[in-house]
Design a protein around this motif. Sequence first.
Motif, PDB file in Angstrom:
ATOM      1  N   ALA A 114     -12.310  10.427   8.913  1.00  0.00           N
ATOM      2  CA  ALA A 114     -11.563  11.289   9.816  1.00  0.00           C
ATOM      3  C   ALA A 114     -12.313  12.599   9.998  1.00  0.00           C
ATOM      4  N   GLU A 115     -12.155  13.185  11.146  1.00  0.00           N
ATOM      5  CA  GLU A 115     -12.732  14.492  11.428  1.00  0.00           C
ATOM      6  C   GLU A 115     -11.649  15.545  11.245  1.00  0.00           C
ATOM      7  N   GLY A 116     -11.803  16.407  10.274  1.00  0.00           N
ATOM      8  CA  GLY A 116     -10.819  17.466  10.043  1.00  0.00           C
ATOM      9  C   GLY A 116      -9.726  17.023   9.088  1.00  0.00           C
ATOM     10  N   PRO A 117      -8.993  17.996   8.510  1.00  0.00           N
ATOM     11  CA  PRO A 117      -8.013  17.699   7.471  1.00  0.00           C
ATOM     12  C   PRO A 117      -6.776  16.943   7.939  1.00  0.00           C
ATOM     13  N   THR A 118      -6.451  16.992   9.217  1.00  0.00           N
ATOM     14  CA  THR A 118      -5.233  16.324   9.684  1.00  0.00           C
ATOM     15  C   THR A 118      -5.515  15.117  10.570  1.00  0.00           C
ATOM     16  N   ASP A 154      -6.001  14.974   1.448  1.00  0.00           N
ATOM     17  CA  ASP A 154      -6.663  14.348   0.307  1.00  0.00           C
ATOM     18  C   ASP A 154      -5.853  13.127  -0.089  1.00  0.00           C
ATOM     19  N   LEU A 155      -6.158  11.983   0.524  1.00  0.00           N
ATOM     20  CA  LEU A 155      -5.354  10.776   0.340  1.00  0.00           C
ATOM     21  C   LEU A 155      -5.562  10.141  -1.030  1.00  0.00           C
ATOM     22  N   THR A 156      -4.468   9.683  -1.597  1.00  0.00           N
ATOM     23  CA  THR A 156      -4.492   8.804  -2.761  1.00  0.00           C
ATOM     24  C   THR A 156      -3.807   7.524  -2.325  1.00  0.00           C
ATOM     25  N   ILE A 157      -4.478   6.394  -2.541  1.00  0.00           N
ATOM     26  CA  ILE A 157      -3.948   5.116  -2.083  1.00  0.00           C
ATOM     27  C   ILE A 157      -3.785   4.189  -3.280  1.00  0.00           C
ATOM     28  N   GLU A 158      -2.580   3.629  -3.423  1.00  0.00           N
ATOM     29  CA  GLU A 158      -2.295   2.650  -4.465  1.00  0.00           C
ATOM     30  C   GLU A 158      -2.073   1.298  -3.805  1.00  0.00           C
ATOM     31  N   LEU A 159      -2.673   0.251  -4.384  1.00  0.00           N
ATOM     32  CA  LEU A 159      -2.570  -1.096  -3.839  1.00  0.00           C
ATOM     33  C   LEU A 159      -1.962  -2.031  -4.885  1.00  0.00           C
ATOM     34  N   VAL A 200       0.860  -1.181   0.000  1.00  0.00           N
ATOM     35  CA  VAL A 200       0.000   0.000   0.000  1.00  0.00           C
ATOM     36  C   VAL A 200       0.896   1.231   0.000  1.00  0.00           C
ATOM     37  N   ASP A 201       0.677   2.121  -0.973  1.00  0.00           N
ATOM     38  CA  ASP A 201       1.358   3.412  -1.011  1.00  0.00           C
ATOM     39  C   ASP A 201       0.317   4.482  -0.732  1.00  0.00           C
ATOM     40  N   VAL A 202       0.578   5.335   0.250  1.00  0.00           N
ATOM     41  CA  VAL A 202      -0.339   6.393   0.643  1.00  0.00           C
ATOM     42  C   VAL A 202       0.311   7.727   0.304  1.00  0.00           C
ATOM     43  N   THR A 248      -6.557  -7.038   6.171  1.00  0.00           N
ATOM     44  CA  THR A 248      -5.321  -6.530   6.753  1.00  0.00           C
ATOM     45  C   THR A 248      -5.547  -6.173   8.217  1.00  0.00           C
ATOM     46  N   ALA A 249      -4.464  -6.151   8.961  1.00  0.00           N
ATOM     47  CA  ALA A 249      -4.522  -5.581  10.300  1.00  0.00           C
ATOM     48  C   ALA A 249      -4.971  -4.127  10.165  1.00  0.00           C
ATOM     49  N   TRP A 250      -5.602  -3.582  11.190  1.00  0.00           N
ATOM     50  CA  TRP A 250      -6.058  -2.188  11.163  1.00  0.00           C
ATOM     51  C   TRP A 250      -4.848  -1.265  11.245  1.00  0.00           C
ATOM     52  N   ILE A 251      -4.929  -0.155  10.537  1.00  0.00           N
ATOM     53  CA  ILE A 251      -3.811   0.799  10.509  1.00  0.00           C
ATOM     54  C   ILE A 251      -4.372   2.227  10.515  1.00  0.00           C
ATOM     55  N   MET A 252      -3.631   3.130  11.123  1.00  0.00           N
ATOM     56  CA  MET A 252      -3.994   4.551  11.105  1.00  0.00           C
ATOM     57  C   MET A 252      -3.345   5.197   9.890  1.00  0.00           C
ATOM     58  N   LEU A 253      -4.141   5.823   9.031  1.00  0.00           N
ATOM     59  CA  LEU A 253      -3.612   6.547   7.878  1.00  0.00           C
ATOM     60  C   LEU A 253      -3.719   8.035   8.122  1.00  0.00           C
TER      61      LEU A 253
END
Length: 123
Positions: free
Chosen positions: A93-97, A71-76, A64-66, A118-123
């Motif tokens: 998510a709440e808010g831009p950051t 404004d996330l773009t995710i490539e798998l 996974v590339d984030v 997948t295991a859960w992950i924070m992005l």
Amino acid sequence: MIGPPERAAGEQIALLRSVGYAAFGRHERDLDVLDLIFDSIIDAPGSEDVRRLRFAGHGITLDVDVHGQADLTIELRVSPSGPVAVESRGGEAEGPTAARLVSFLLRWPGSTQRPVRTAWIML
């Protein structure tokens, strides 16, 4: 030497993994779980342009590339390659950051391959 930010991130990953495994055990017995084996935040600090994650297990690898933060773009990329359906699960998510808690579900249509998450992950 591991500093306080890396240690805190490692503890967060361990906590999320244990919570995720507990949730899978109660609700999704027909799934296998891919472990997080690489996270560029921990394993390659200084690569802020793209966050790279690798999940593996049960003969499957998901890279996974984030890109971006607000404004996330995710490539798998799934290995072995072939037809696969991917779903993402998690909260907005709440808010831009704000961080997003995410897990990816992979299914192989028309195959006997068990679905994986997948295991859960924070992005």
